[in-house]
Design a protein around this motif. Structure first.
Motif, mmCIF file in Angstrom:
data_model
loop_
_atom_site.group_PDB
_atom_site.id
_atom_site.type_symbol
_atom_site.label_atom_id
_atom_site.label_comp_id
_atom_site.label_asym_id
_atom_site.label_seq_id
_atom_site.Cartn_x
_atom_site.Cartn_y
_atom_site.Cartn_z
ATOM 1 N N ASN A 112 43.323 3.117 -36.497
ATOM 2 C CA ASN A 112 42.514 1.949 -36.271
ATOM 3 C C ASN A 112 41.538 1.911 -37.233
ATOM 4 O O ASN A 112 40.389 2.344 -36.994
ATOM 5 C CB ASN A 112 42.182 1.469 -34.857
ATOM 6 C CG ASN A 112 41.383 0.024 -34.670
ATOM 7 O OD1 ASN A 112 41.353 -0.585 -35.547
ATOM 8 N ND2 ASN A 112 41.384 -0.311 -33.505
ATOM 9 N N SER A 118 40.287 -1.432 -38.449
ATOM 10 C CA SER A 118 40.036 -2.739 -38.500
ATOM 11 C C SER A 118 38.406 -2.869 -38.755
ATOM 12 O O SER A 118 37.345 -2.066 -38.543
ATOM 13 C CB SER A 118 40.108 -3.563 -37.155
ATOM 14 O OG SER A 118 39.664 -3.095 -36.202
ATOM 15 N N GLU A 152 51.667 2.918 -35.416
ATOM 16 C CA GLU A 152 50.540 1.942 -35.251
ATOM 17 C C GLU A 152 49.275 1.866 -36.444
ATOM 18 O O GLU A 152 48.835 2.969 -36.414
ATOM 19 C CB GLU A 152 50.010 1.318 -34.013
ATOM 20 C CG GLU A 152 50.949 1.219 -32.912
ATOM 21 C CD GLU A 152 50.294 1.154 -31.596
ATOM 22 O OE1 GLU A 152 48.846 1.192 -31.454
ATOM 23 O OE2 GLU A 152 50.874 0.900 -30.621
ATOM 24 N N ASP A 195 46.168 -0.640 -37.680
ATOM 25 C CA ASP A 195 45.270 -1.750 -37.507
ATOM 26 C C ASP A 195 44.302 -1.805 -38.864
ATOM 27 O O ASP A 195 43.524 -1.093 -38.858
ATOM 28 C CB ASP A 195 44.514 -1.780 -36.251
ATOM 29 C CG ASP A 195 44.065 -3.087 -35.780
ATOM 30 O OD1 ASP A 195 43.713 -3.785 -36.878
ATOM 31 O OD2 ASP A 195 43.372 -3.146 -34.674
#
Length: 437
Positions: free
Chosen positions: A357, A359, A383, A385
């Protein structure tokens, strides 16, 4: 006696009177007949007279047309020209330049040989035309714009680079390079060395299994493959701002061996101490040198809190996740503006990481490209992000495609685990030719 004396006098008078009468008669005829048409006068060719006057007449009639505008009738050159010629011919033993007038200095510089030793010309001559002639004589292709537009800087930088490229450890005298420092320290700002030669390895003598009385097995070991150490050289270059290195050998041809492209730990520690001590260094590049995680951490540790470093390029190496974490730590402990880790093994050897992640981080366009290169060979990440991270849409799309491929591969492994067994456990004596995808 009187008669004899009078006779010649009369004869002379009679002759003169006759000539006067003839001239008056001819003049009268001319006046009586009127104007006559003019006839071209015929000038007889000059007769070959004898005596000293003949040479003067010939010299007076000569006409000289010189094709060279600087050609002169003067037999002896000007004293100024003789002095300039003498200075040029003896410049190596007695360099005289600053004491001359500007126009005389230019004449001397135009006639100096580019082969003069650097001990004479380095700190004395600043004329760009002279150094341009020196560069063009040695290197047919010269990009002066890469060297700040200075021909003198180009000459010294490339001359020093050539000395380093052809330095053979334990064979070449280090003084060949270090003796140049007093003449080039003020002009070298950039060093781009794309070759480091290893030491010469002599063929080993065949071992017969017996040792000498004073010898040991250590005598049979190969010499170390350490390359030229830059510490003393860089310490003497007070204006060095850019260092671009490649540890390898060019044009090895049929003599190719993998040990020609080794970046040893001794090389790494020496280079780390070198760049740490160079406080003027702004750009450091070490590419195509097989730098792994351990060596990358050694180099990056020496760059923490560097006062001037703005660009770091470690592309085309073997840096993995541990090296990338060290580079991430460097971002918060330096003034780094550009970090390049292209074509390494970041996120490629990781077998456990499935989600990242990033972001709300200002990664930017270049950062998105770096993340895309790191995802090119990763097979476990599911995944990623990147919301509000200013990554280009193209990078986002391609990263998404890689994640979809990883998810599909994970689904297939879940449906058929035996098909994705490791080759070590799958291969055996009963099925030696089986290879798994």
């Amino acid at each position: 006696m009187q008669e004899t004396l009078v006779t010649p006098t009369l004869s002379v008078l009679s002759r003169s009177s006759i000539t006067m009468q003839d001239r008056s008669s001819t003049a009268g005829q001319a006046s009586s007949t009127g104007p006559q048409p003019s006839r071209p006068s015929v000038i007889p060719p000059p007769s070959k007279s004898k005596g000293w006057k003949s040479g003067a007449n010939v010299r007076r009639m000569r006409r000289i047309i010189a094709e060279d505008p600087e050609w002169s009738l003067a037999i002896v050159p000007l004293l100024t020209e003789l002095c300039i010629q003498h200075i040029v011919e003896n410049f190596q033993n007695n360099p005289i330049l600053k004491q001359l007038l500007p126009e005389h200095q230019q004449k001397v510089l135009n006639h100096l040989s580019p082969d003069l030793p650097l001990t004479v010309t380095a700190n004395l001559i600043d004329d760009e035309n002279y150094w341009r002639r020196c560069c063009m004589q040695r290197w047919p292709v010269c990009h002066v714009a890469r060297h700040g537009g200075s021909w003198k800087r180009l000459f010294f930088e490339r001359h020093l680079e050539n000395l380093i490229k052809h330095f053979i450890p334990s064979t070449t005298d280090p003084a060949v390079i270090l003796d140049l420092l007093p003449f080039c320290r003020n002009y070298v700002r950039r060093l781009c060395v794309d070759q480091f030669l290893p030491p010469v390895q002599l063929p080993l003598q065949p071992w017969n299994g017996e040792l000498s009385d004073s010898g040991s097995e250590a005598e049979m070991e190969q010499p170390t493959g350490d390359h030229y150490q830059l510490r003393d050289l860089v310490a003497g270059l007070s204006h060095l701002e850019e260092l671009d290195l490649v540890y390898g050998v060019k044009d090895c041809g049929m003599n190719f061996e993998w040990n020609l492209f080794l970046f040893t730990y001794q090389d790494c520690h020496s280079l780390a101490a070198t760049i740490k001590a160079c406080h003027t260094l702004k750009t450091f590049r070490l590419t195509r040198s097989k730098v792994d995680d351990d060596k990358a951490r050694i180099l990056i540790r020496s760059l923490l809190d560097h006062p001037a470093l703005e660009e770091l390029d470690l592309s085309h190496n073997l840096i993995g996740d541990r090296g990338a974490r060290a580079a991430a730590k460097l971002l918060s402990h330096s003034h780094l503006r550009v970090l390049t880790l292209a074509n390494n093994q970041v996120l490629t050897v990781n077998t456990t990481l499935t989600s990242i992640n990033l972001s709300c981080n200002h990664i930017g366009l270049d950062g998105g490209k770096q993340l895309l290169e790191g995802m090119s060979d990763n097979k476990t990440l599911l995944e990623f992000d990147l919301r509000l991270s200013d990554v280009a849409q193209e990078s986002e799309y391609l990263i998404g495609q890689a994640l979809c491929a990883n998810r599909e591969a994970a689904r297939q492994r879940a449906l058929n685990p035996s098909h994705f067994m490791s080759p070590i456990t799958a291969k055996g004596p009963e099925n030696p030719n089986v290879t798994w995808v």
